[in-house]
Design an enzyme around this catalytic site. Structure first.
Site, PDB file in Angstrom:
ATOM      1  N   HIS A  37      14.225  33.809  72.557  1.00 37.99           N
ATOM      2  CA  HIS A  37      13.242  33.846  73.644  1.00 37.99           C
ATOM      3  C   HIS A  37      12.387  35.103  73.486  1.00 37.99           C
ATOM      4  O   HIS A  37      12.924  36.196  73.268  1.00 37.99           O
ATOM      5  CB  HIS A  37      13.945  33.836  75.008  1.00 37.99           C
ATOM      6  CG  HIS A  37      12.972  33.798  76.139  1.00 37.99           C
ATOM      7  ND1 HIS A  37      12.298  32.644  76.507  1.00 37.99           N
ATOM      8  CD2 HIS A  37      12.488  34.776  76.946  1.00 37.99           C
ATOM      9  CE1 HIS A  37      11.478  32.916  77.499  1.00 37.99           C
ATOM     10  NE2 HIS A  37      11.562  34.200  77.783  1.00 37.99           N
TER      11      HIS A  37
ATOM     12  N   ASP B  82      23.410  27.752  77.615  1.00 36.14           N
ATOM     13  CA  ASP B  82      24.281  27.109  78.607  1.00 36.14           C
ATOM     14  C   ASP B  82      23.429  26.173  79.467  1.00 36.14           C
ATOM     15  O   ASP B  82      22.287  25.877  79.104  1.00 36.14           O
ATOM     16  CB  ASP B  82      25.070  28.156  79.423  1.00 36.14           C
ATOM     17  CG  ASP B  82      24.169  28.968  80.348  1.00 36.14           C
ATOM     18  OD1 ASP B  82      22.957  28.679  80.433  1.00 36.14           O
ATOM     19  OD2 ASP B  82      24.686  29.905  80.986  1.00 36.14           O
ATOM     20  N   GLU B  83      23.964  25.751  80.595  1.00 31.08           N
ATOM     21  CA  GLU B  83      23.271  24.735  81.398  1.00 31.08           C
ATOM     22  C   GLU B  83      21.982  25.251  82.048  1.00 31.08           C
ATOM     23  O   GLU B  83      21.117  24.478  82.444  1.00 31.08           O
ATOM     24  CB  GLU B  83      24.205  24.161  82.475  1.00 31.08           C
ATOM     25  CG  GLU B  83      25.200  23.108  81.968  1.00 31.08           C
ATOM     26  CD  GLU B  83      26.360  23.680  81.174  1.00 31.08           C
ATOM     27  OE1 GLU B  83      26.464  24.925  81.060  1.00 31.08           O
ATOM     28  OE2 GLU B  83      27.160  22.878  80.652  1.00 31.08           O
TER      29      GLU B  83
HETATM   30  C1  GAR Z   1       8.536  31.913  69.471  1.00 28.71           C
HETATM   31  O1  GAR Z   1       7.828  33.020  69.942  1.00 28.71           O
HETATM   32  C2  GAR Z   1       9.787  31.689  70.297  1.00 28.71           C
HETATM   33  O2  GAR Z   1      10.383  32.883  70.711  1.00 28.71           O
HETATM   34  C3  GAR Z   1       9.218  30.934  71.476  1.00 28.71           C
HETATM   35  O3  GAR Z   1       8.297  30.031  70.903  1.00 28.71           O
HETATM   36  C4  GAR Z   1       7.735  30.628  69.723  1.00 28.71           C
HETATM   37  C5  GAR Z   1       7.863  29.649  68.585  1.00 28.71           C
HETATM   38  O4  GAR Z   1       7.177  30.125  67.441  1.00 28.71           O
HETATM   39  N1  GAR Z   1      10.250  30.278  72.222  1.00 28.71           N
HETATM   40  C6  GAR Z   1      10.220  30.157  73.558  1.00 28.71           C
HETATM   41  O5  GAR Z   1       9.300  30.554  74.242  1.00 28.71           O
HETATM   42  C7  GAR Z   1      11.432  29.491  74.173  1.00 28.71           C
HETATM   43  N2  GAR Z   1      11.455  29.665  75.588  1.00 28.71           N
HETATM   44  P1  GAR Z   1       7.498  29.563  65.988  1.00 28.71           P
HETATM   45  O6  GAR Z   1       7.413  28.034  66.055  1.00 28.71           O
HETATM   46  O7  GAR Z   1       6.415  30.142  65.127  1.00 28.71           O
HETATM   47  O8  GAR Z   1       8.874  30.023  65.583  1.00 28.71           O
END
Ligand code: GAR
Length: 198
Positions: free
Chosen positions: A110, A147-148
């Site tokens: 995240h 988790d959930e």
């Molecule tokens: C990343 O920044 C990841 O941390 C985020 O989406 C992006 C995907 O980039 N994930 C979230 O926001 C999950 N809540 P990528 O496809 O280039 O790896």
């Protein structure tokens, strides 16, 4: 050898960081057995193909009923017999059955320091937009077990990244990826593969 399945929805730069880390030995005792996408247009699928890794795309849009998609999704993941599932920019709500089956064997990256800027609706660029709006001087990334809840699982690792004057969401996103995500996620996988995190 830890069998790793990676779930993606977009560009796949985190997937690429994992692929590269396996190739250059930053990650040991692990292999990527499959890449799952819900989005047929995800560039991440091309990255998997280029690396000779099996990719699979199943879109919820192809099912009239969400539970039918969930079944197909879980069946595909089970087929790969993963020891670890990595959510690397995966924008699908994980079915409860899957969370239970893979408890302590599914991790997510995240792009903030949880518990800031996380939970429902916080994903991708939106996270960085909100961090800039709030005016924080430090943000970062978190790897955690799934988790959930949404972004509520046990935290594995975090890394702080400075917010600089004049940052746009895109510039900040890139810095968080470069300085935190692409380092943190491969390290967490290596630590799990080598028994350093349980
Ligand atoms: C990343 O920044 C990841 O941390 C985020 O989406 C992006 C995907 O980039 N994930 C979230 O926001 C999950 N809540 P990528 O496809 O280039 O790896």
């Amino acid at each position: 050898m830890l069998r790793v399945a990676v779930c993606v929805s977009g560009g796949g730069t985190n997937l690429q960081a994992i692929i590269d880390a396996v190739a250059d030995g930053t990650i040991t005792n692990a292999k990527i057995v499959g890449v799952f996408s819900n989005n047929p247009g995800a560039y991440a699928l091309k990255r998997a193909e280029d690396a000779g890794i099996e990719g699979c795309c199943i879109s919820p849009k192809d099912f009239s009923d969400r539970s039918e998609f969930n079944k197909a999704f879980l069946a595909k993941i089970d087929e790969w017999e993963p020891d670890l599932i990595v959510l690397a920019g995966f924008l699908v709500i994980i079915p409860e059955e899957m969370i239970a089956r893979y408890r302590n064997r599914m991790i997510n990256i995240h792009p903030s320091l949880i518990p800031s800027f996380c939970g429902t609706g916080f994903y991708g660029l939106k996270v960085h937009e909100e961090a800039l709006k709030r005016g924080v001087k430090v943000t970062g990334a978190t790897v955690h077990f799934v988790d959930e809840g949404t972004d509520t699982g046990r935290i594995i690792a975090q890394k702080a990244v400075e917010v600089l004057d004049g940052d746009t969401p895109e510039v900040l996103q890139r810095r968080v990826m470069e300085q935190a995500e692409w380092i943190l996620l491969p390290k967490a996988i290596n630590d799990i593969a080598n028994g350093l995190i349980k």
